[in-house]
Design an enzyme around this catalytic site. Structure first.
Site, short mmCIF file in Angstrom:
data_model
loop_
_atom_site.label_atom_id
_atom_site.label_comp_id
_atom_site.label_asym_id
_atom_site.label_seq_id
_atom_site.Cartn_x
_atom_site.Cartn_y
_atom_site.Cartn_z
N ASP A 209 2.19 -5.49 4.23
CA ASP A 209 2.58 -6.26 3.05
C ASP A 209 3.89 -7.03 3.25
O ASP A 209 4.59 -6.85 4.25
CB ASP A 209 2.69 -5.33 1.83
N ASN B 119 4.87 6.05 -7.27
CA ASN B 119 3.76 5.94 -8.24
C ASN B 119 2.40 5.99 -7.55
O ASN B 119 1.38 5.70 -8.16
CB ASN B 119 3.90 4.65 -9.06
N HIS C 211 1.47 4.14 -4.87
CA HIS C 211 0.97 2.92 -4.22
C HIS C 211 0.94 3.07 -2.71
O HIS C 211 1.73 3.80 -2.12
CB HIS C 211 1.72 1.66 -4.69
N GLU D 204 -0.70 -1.38 -6.28
CA GLU D 204 -0.14 -0.66 -7.42
C GLU D 204 -1.26 0.00 -8.23
O GLU D 204 -2.43 -0.40 -8.10
CB GLU D 204 0.62 -1.66 -8.31
C1 GLP Z 1 7.32 0.01 -0.22
C2 GLP Z 1 6.12 -0.48 0.59
C3 GLP Z 1 5.18 0.64 0.93
C4 GLP Z 1 5.99 1.90 1.15
C5 GLP Z 1 6.60 2.35 -0.15
C6 GLP Z 1 7.55 3.51 -0.05
O1 GLP Z 1 7.78 -0.87 -1.14
N1 GLP Z 1 5.39 -1.56 0.04
O2 GLP Z 1 4.39 0.29 2.04
O3 GLP Z 1 5.19 2.93 1.66
O4 GLP Z 1 7.14 1.25 -0.87
O5 GLP Z 1 8.77 3.16 0.51
P1 GLP Z 1 9.85 4.21 1.02
O6 GLP Z 1 9.36 4.74 2.32
O7 GLP Z 1 11.12 3.42 1.16
O8 GLP Z 1 9.95 5.28 -0.03
#
Ligand code: GLP
Length: 243
Positions: free
Chosen positions: A67, A136, A138, A143
């Site tokens: 992403d 949440n 995702h 989402e």
């Molecule tokens: C991000 C990404 C995800 C990621 C998630 C958790 O914004 N889009 O791919 O797994 O949120 O992030 P973190 O590892 O910083 O908690």
């Protein structure tokens, strides 16, 4: 789903890197799906170490990131492209043209998303997709929604994700409100999936992803539909899994 519980973040990061390295060694022109966020940083550090020690070779590896924020140029220091070069690509022997990250600055996203899917297909499909999880539930930027998405698409980020990710920006107003992400379908088409999860704030989401109903309101629960998923969690994230 296979669940491996590690004592802390460092052990999770070592186990995840070893898992990826083992898979990479099995095949030429390996296609690796990559994730951003705080969670994979330690995994990437270990992969860099293994590459420096010549235990693993990225010279013929092809990567596809999950992403990107819409509106951030690849040189913006909070873009996922910038993150990937800083935390992995600048330190390994990958061929830069083999590293694909969705673009945050397209004008025609319908065409662009179809092309991103086509590129994955032309590469032979993703052999191993690495995933984190949002608090949440995702995955990528899929989402909570009324139905599971299929291919790469654009999304509006939820308030909770904008708040979670605001820690990387000067203020919450600077966090982009939209993103482009591989779909749940794109993720499930990977031959193998590795999800890594660390911290108490993810404990509820990972429990529901593994043991809750398969429900698009908990996007990671879609992983229950895949036959080859490994989840590596630290003890904090495993709080509810152990009960
Ligand atoms: C991000 C990404 C995800 C990621 C998630 C958790 O914004 N889009 O791919 O797994 O949120 O992030 P973190 O590892 O910083 O908690």
């Amino acid at each position: 789903m296979k669940v491996i519980v590690c004592k802390d973040y460092d052990e999770m990061s070592i186990k995840a890197a070893e898992f990826i390295a083992e898979e990479m060694k099995k095949k030429k022109n390996f296609v690796l799906g990559l994730a951003t966020g705080s969670t994979p940083v330690g995994t990437y550090k270990n992969l860099i170490k293994m590459n420096t020690n010549k235990e693993i070779d990225f010279s013929d590896v092809v990567t596809f990131n999950l992403d990107e924020y819409i509106g951030l140029d690849k040189n913006h220091d909070q873009s996922f492209a910038y993150f990937m070069y800083e935390n992995l690509f600048n330190h390994i022997n990958i061929v830069n043209t083999n590293a694909h990250i969705p673009s945050g600055t397209e004008t025609d996203y319908d065409a662009y998303c179809q092309e991103y899917e086509a590129m994955i297909e032309r590469a032979g499909g993703i052999d191993l997709q690495l995933l984190g999880i949002g608090s949440n539930g995702h995955i990528g930027f899929n989402e909570p929604a009324d139905e599971f998405s299929d291919i790469t698409h654009t999304v509006d980020l939820t308030e909770s994700t904008i708040k979670d990710n605001s820690r990387f920006f000067n203020s919450i107003d600077e966090v982009p409100k939209r993103a482009v992400t591989m779909g749940i379908g794109s993720i499930l088409r990977a031959k193998k999936i590795l999800m890594i999860v660390s911290g108490k704030n993810k404990a509820k989401a990972v429990y529901e992803a593994i043991h809750g109903p398969v429900d698009p309101k908990m996007p990671a629960s879609a992983l229950q539909k895949h036959s080859d998923v490994t989840v590596i969690v630290d003890e904090d994230a495993a709080t509810y899994l152990k009960k």
